[in-house]
Write a protein that holds these residues in place. Structure first.
Motif: not given
Length: 494
Positions: A248-251, A418-426
């Motif tokens: 859920s963490n957006p890049r 910004i649609a640069a993907g996600f970095l992982g869990s919150q």
């Protein structure tokens, strides 16, 4: 195999798409399915291969080839050809609990691995799947199946996206009492608020949720696990807890001017539009305003495309989509042979629509933002861009995309997505349960396992494997349900 020469006798046919200018008038799905008779002929094209890569779901050349759910594709294609729709549904539902979702939003890894695609057009497996499940609903074949016996075990699932729903589906049918917690106002997670209606209308999600409720699954909404409900309480009240909260963490894009107003993460933008659409048909205006604005979308993936399609529907004055990487070839390269996933350029629905409205493909490749420029009121009004080229990093030895000198330009942009993907869990969730995370902040488990570092706490979906496809989330939920069941009962028959 019903028709040995079917792949020679019949050309591939798929559903008719409404024209871009016709479909942008609303947010409805825009594919017009084939008739049952036409769809049956598409089933005849399946060759029942000796080695059906379509259902393998295995890694080939660092990419997955075939269906991660290991769907029994040749079997139900043959049943479609013979018009035995009830048996086709029975075979499909053995491996896929939510075919109405994958038949709409999956990129069809099965078709990319189809033997027919080696020298021609693949079998239209994805649309055959949709025809099977939609016919099953129409025929009354999809009915609630509550378990006849309850085990007395209680399982809490945090997150109602595809992974959480799949785990709930299987654990409930096993006889465990399942409660799904969702922080949003409606269940569905990514299916609800991450995927626009034109790809997945929300009555399709509601239909499945109502079935699960009728089978005994309990949904608790507007409840944020780790914040509204403490981890200790869940672990005390339930025998097992499954974390399926997504990646859920957006890049972010950390450049000068990022604090300017009018810059949004794609997921927040898409969620605001979907919620307003469901609440009021957009009448409440409680979504990020787009009409008349020059939209800059940063990111060339599926989410970026969804932002393009949504912006066009909402009346953007222009849309520009940035992609860091070079344009992929239009056809398979020699080093990307079948049955590997084809790394080729795809023009998706949003890009088609932007091209129809503005006269050109919105994508610009090998380009990124170096600065956002705001007006006197603090609203973003321009962006400074630079071209990129592939270079070897002297420290790591790896190839990276680096700015090319002398290529900077400034473009107008009064709305940035910004649609640069996600970095992982919150972090607040993982901290609440004290589970270990890996270097990508995904919840850490052993290889192909779903038990976390904390006793009785499991994880599945994007929260475990990182940002991925809906079909992978369903696979994760299914496999995690097996792990939870085995830990509860000492064995599993899931």
């Amino acid at each position: 195999m019903g028709k040995p020469t079917g792949f020679l006798d019949y050309e591939r046919q798929t559903s008719r798409e409404l024209s871009p200018r016709a479909r942008i008038k609303d947010f409805k799905e825009f594919h017009v399915p084939l008739s049952k008779e036409q769809q049956q002929l598409q089933g005849a094209r399946c060759m029942a291969c000796g080695v059906p890569f379509c259902q393998s779901g295995q890694m080939i050349g660092s990419m997955v080839s075939g269906c991660p759910l290991n769907n029994l594709i040749p079997e139900w294609n043959d049943l479609v050809y013979h018009g035995n729709w009830e048996a086709a549904y029975a075979r499909l539902s053995k491996t896929n609990c939510f075919p109405e979702f994958t038949a709409r939003v999956c990129p069809a890894l099965c078709e990319a691995a189809c033997t027919c695609s080696l020298n021609g057009e693949p079998v239209s497996t994805k649309e055959n799947e949709r025809a099977i499940i939609e016919n099953a609903f129409l025929a009354g074949l999809v009915k609630p199946q509550p378990p006849k016996v309850r085990t007395g075990k209680r399982v809490a699932i945090a997150g109602s996206g595809p992974a959480g729903l799949a785990a709930a589906y299987y654990l409930n049918r096993r006889g465990h009492s399942v409660t799904v917690y969702e922080r949003s106002d409606r269940p569905g997670g990514l299916l609800r608020y991450g995927i626009p209606n034109m790809k997945l209308e929300k009555d399709v999600v509601d239909r499945r949720i109502e079935l699960m409720k009728a089978e005994g699954v309990e949904f608790v909404l507007n409840t944020d696990i780790g914040a509204d409900v403490k981890a200790e309480k869940l672990l005390r009240d339930y025998d097992r807890v499954l974390l399926a909260c997504g990646a859920s963490n957006p890049r972010d894009i950390k450049v000068p001017g990022r604090e300017s107003k009018g810059i949004y993460f794609a997921v927040d933008f898409l969620s605001s539009v979907t919620k307003s659409l469901m609440d009021s048909g957009l009448e409440d205006q409680r979504y990020v305003p787009v009409k008349g604005k020059k939209v800059l979308v940063i990111g060339g993936g599926d989410t970026g495309n969804d932002c393009v399609g949504t912006s066009v529907r909402l009346g953007a004055a222009s849309v520009l989509q940035l992609e860091m990487m070079p344009k992929l070839p239009d056809e398979r390269a020699e080093n990307n042979p079948w049955p590997q996933w084809p790394r080729v350029c795809k023009t998706d629905y949003g890009q088609q629509e932007a091209a129809a409205v503005f006269g050109h493909d919105p994508r610009v490749y090998q380009t990124t933002v170096t600065e956002f420029i705001a007006d006197k009121k603090g609203n973003v009004c321009k962006a400074r861009l630079v071209k990129l080229e592939s270079k070897k990093d002297e420290k790591t030895g790896r190839m990276v995309m680096a700015p090319r000198e002398g290529t900077e330009e400034v473009v107008d942009a009064d709305l940035v997505l910004i649609a640069a993907g996600f970095l992982g869990s919150q972090k607040y969730v993982t901290d609440a349960f004290r589970v270990e995370v890996n270097e990508r902040t995904n919840v850490k488990t052993e290889q192909d396992k779903y038990q976390t570092s904390v006793k009785n706490v499991f994880t599945a979906g994007d929260m475990r494997r990182g940002q991925s496809l809906v079909v992978w989330a369903i696979r994760e939920g299914r496999e995690a349900a097996k792990a939870v069941d085995e830990s509860l009962m000492g064995y599993t028959n899931l």
